[in-house]
Structures are given as structure tokens and as C-alpha cells.
Scaffold this active site. Structure first.
Site, short mmCIF file in Angstrom:
data_model
loop_
_atom_site.label_atom_id
_atom_site.label_comp_id
_atom_site.label_asym_id
_atom_site.label_seq_id
_atom_site.Cartn_x
_atom_site.Cartn_y
_atom_site.Cartn_z
N THR A 208 0.83 -1.19 0.00
CA THR A 208 0.00 0.00 0.00
C THR A 208 0.87 1.24 0.00
O THR A 208 2.08 1.18 -0.01
CB THR A 208 -0.84 0.04 1.29
OG1 THR A 208 0.06 0.28 2.38
CG2 THR A 208 -1.55 -1.27 1.55
N ARG A 236 -11.98 -9.02 -3.06
CA ARG A 236 -11.04 -9.29 -1.97
C ARG A 236 -10.70 -8.00 -1.23
O ARG A 236 -10.50 -6.96 -1.83
CB ARG A 236 -9.78 -9.92 -2.53
CG ARG A 236 -8.66 -10.17 -1.48
CD ARG A 236 -7.65 -9.06 -1.45
NE ARG A 236 -6.52 -9.34 -0.55
CZ ARG A 236 -5.55 -8.48 -0.26
NH1 ARG A 236 -5.56 -7.29 -0.80
NH2 ARG A 236 -4.57 -8.82 0.57
N GLY A 238 -8.11 -6.46 1.82
CA GLY A 238 -6.96 -6.69 2.68
C GLY A 238 -7.03 -5.85 3.95
O GLY A 238 -8.11 -5.46 4.40
N THR A 259 1.87 -2.05 5.46
CA THR A 259 1.93 -2.43 4.05
C THR A 259 2.44 -3.86 3.95
O THR A 259 3.29 -4.28 4.74
CB THR A 259 2.87 -1.49 3.26
OG1 THR A 259 3.03 -2.00 1.93
CG2 THR A 259 4.23 -1.38 3.91
N GLY A 260 1.90 -4.62 3.01
CA GLY A 260 2.38 -5.99 2.85
C GLY A 260 1.24 -6.96 2.58
O GLY A 260 0.24 -6.62 1.94
#
Length: 342
Positions: A208, A236, A238, A259-260
Site C-alpha cells: 500500500t 477481496r 486486505g 503495508t504488505g
């Protein structure tokens, strides 16, 4: 100030003594803060980011984008603006930059469409706004802030989210605006290589974009925005729009943007967990971030977090080869890095 390499180096959780914990808790308390200081920390994604994967031209574009985001948010803070205004300003720059995985240039779903997520949180009031599966609103982070500012709701999804944007007069675009030829090419490579677990040559966008800030009044805020994961199933979601997972801010503890691999940050409630460790255990931002990163990694997750404490101390923690990141503090020179050894 501690350098970006030291701030972001991978770490394991640390034990601290009673005296050190008490001292850290005092330092992190809003009452101990210098009211003239401000801090802005940003990220542009974490992942397998190495020098041999990025051309000199791309390197320059990424650093320039991070610089613009720091300048936009820093200008707000220098003029006495709020942390909320600053993180929105910084993230909007990254949403408009096709070199990052948010807004225009975001990664694509398995169907070749862009579905965008964003969230924002005010550490002073703990009010929050979030949107997911946005397809026509140019700046999802601004929609998240608008939702935070109006009404009792926190999150809107899909057509309902874009309808709220139209209701409040936020700029709308055709869904094709978000799609770039570079991302269409990456989707083709991704699908040819049989899905998300396949290794692709060259740089890919990860995670992100996000920002955390401490303003001159001592208040905190965090914001996060993303296109998600390349080739994701339509619908989806996150961690980025999940308050407590990808984004959290509380003046009593810290502000965090992650982020990830979002599924793992949701499972570890990463952002909220970092704030809890700082608030209840008295850990500093780097110690708390490293501890939660270790827990998330134990689940199988990779990525990183940015953190700012109530006194303005910044921290970075990531368990990948690199994380695009920047730090700007009042009266200091901007610091920008991409790779793990910077």
C-alpha cells in the site's frame, strides 16, 4: 535523528526492564511532547525491492514521488495544520502517482479492473473512515476522510462507497482512469505464471501507500490506501481499510500504517497491537513495531509498518528486502529510502 536504515532494520521483540518501560511510557505521553514539533512518515509499499530490479529511471521516479508526498504533508504541518490534513495530503499525492500501488496505477484484479481501498483515523478523537472496492472515486483517502467527518458510519463498500463520494461532491472518474499499460502488462505476466505464488522477474508493486503524522498541537493521525494484491479475486479486501489492522491512531499510544500481505496483518491486528504495546507495556515505537512484525512474520506474513509516537519519534519496521519510505520532521532534512540497506 536515527537514520532510516536503523529505524527500518528488521528486528526481534526485545525485553525491557521496569525502569526503562516507565521512562518510555513517560516519553510517549502527550503531556511530555514538544508542542512546536511535528513529524511525518510515509511509505510506498514493501516487498522484494532490490537495486538489480529497479532501473535508474524508475528509482528516480519513486524517490521523486515520495519527496512530493513528504513536501505536501510537511507543508500542512509547518503551517500549523492538523495531522489528519497532513496524512490525507501526503497519501493523495501517492494515489495520483502511477508509480505506486494506490489510485491511478494500482494493481489489477483477476478481471483486469481496479478495486481500491483506503482508511484514515484521527488520534485525537479516534474517529475513523474507511472505504473498500471503490471504482470511480479519484482519491479514496479523501472519501475515507469525508466519511469520518460526516455521520456515524465508519466504512462503506463498493457502489455504496462511490455513491457517498458523489453525494459529497468528490471527483469521479471513469474506472479506466486507474488502469495503466504497465499494470495490464504485469497482470498478463502474473496470469501466465499461474497466480500470486509464482515468481516474476523485475520489480512488482507491493502493499500500500500510507502516512502517519504528529502535528504541532501534539495530535496524531494515520492514513492508508491501496489497490491490493496483483490478480486478486474481485471483492477481496486486505488490511488497508481495516481499522486496527492496516491503520490505527490514538494520541495515547501512536499512529500506524501497514503495508504488505494484508491477510496476515488482519490476523495479527497489527496496527492496534503496536499501539497496545506502547500504551500498556511502555515500549518505544521501534520495539513495539519489531515485536508485532515478528508475530506477523510467524504467521507467514511479510511487509512493514511505519509508526509515530506522541512525542513525534518516528519508527519503521519491515521484514522484506526493501520498503519505499520517507521521514520529515520540523526543521530537518527529508530522508527517503527504497532499499533495506539504506
Amino acid at each position: 535523528m536515527t537514520g532510516l536504515k536503523e529505524l527500518g532494520m528488521k528486528g526481534l521483540s526485545m525485553k525491557i526492564g521496569t525502569f526503562a518501560a516507565a521512562l518510555a511510557l513517560f516519553i510517549a505521553s502527550p503531556g511530555a511532547a514538544d508542542e512546536a514539533a511535528w513529524t511525518l512518515v510515509i511509505h510506498g509499499g514493501a516487498g522484494d525491492i532490490t537495486r538489480d530490479q529497479i532501473s535508474a529511471e524508475k528509482d528516480a521516479l519513486l524517490r521523486a514521488g515520495l519527496q512530493r508526498a513528504l513536501a505536501a504533508g510537511g507543508d500542512v504541518l509547518e503551517r500549523g495544520g492538523t495531522a489528519v490534513e497532513a496524512v490525507e495530503a501526503a497519501v493523495r499525492i501517492l494515489e495520483d502517482d502511477p508509480n505506486f500501488n494506490a489510485g491511478r496505477g494500482a494493481v489489477l484484479t483477476e478481471n483486469g479492473t481496479a478495486e481500491l481501498d483506503a482508511s484514515i483515523m484521527d488520534g485525537e478523537t479516534r474517529r475513523a473512515g474507511a472505504v473498500t472496492v471503490v471504482t470511480t472515486t479519484r482519491n479514496p483517502v479523501s472519501l475515507a476522510r469525508t466519511i469520518m467527518a460526516h455521520g456515524k458510519q465508519v466504512m462503506f463498500a463498493g457502489p455504496g462507497a462511490d455513491a457517498q463520494a458523489r453525494r459529497f461532491g468528490l471527483e469521479q472518474v471513469d474506472p479506466s482512469y486507474f488502469i495503466t499499460e504497465e499494470e495490464k502488462d504485469w497482470l498478463r505476466k502474473h496470469q501466465k505464471a499461474s497466480g500470486a505464488t509464482a515468481a516474476l522477474d523485475g520489480m512488482r508493486k507491493y502493499g500500500t501507500v500510507g502516512a502517519v503524522a504528529r502535528d504541532q498541537r501534539g495530535h496524531l493521525a494515520a492514513a492508508t490506501s491501496t489497490g491490493g494484491r496483483m490478480g486478486k479475486p474481485s471483492g477481496r479486501v486486505g488490511d488497508s481499510p481495516i481499522i486496527g489492522a492496516g491503520t490505527y491512531a490514538d494520541d495515547r499510544a501512536c499512529a500506524v500504517s501497514a503495508t504488505g500481505m494484508g491477510e496476515y496483518y488482519i490476523r495479527s491486528a497489527a496496527a492496534h497491537s503496536i499501539c497496545d504495546r506502547m500504551r500498556y507495556l511502555g515500549e518505544g515505537p521501534k520495539v513495539a513495531a519489531d515485536a508485532v512484525q515478528a508475530e506477523t512474520a510467524a504467521l507467514g506474513g511479510t511487509g512493514g509498518v511505519i509508526v509515530v509516537a506522541p512525542d513525534g519519534t518516528p519508527a519503521l519496521s519491515f521484514n522484506t528486502n526493501g520498503m519505499m519510505r520517507g521521514v520529515l520532521r520540523a526543521g530537518k532534512t527529508p530522508e527517503i529510502a527504497l532499499f533495506g540497506d539504506e
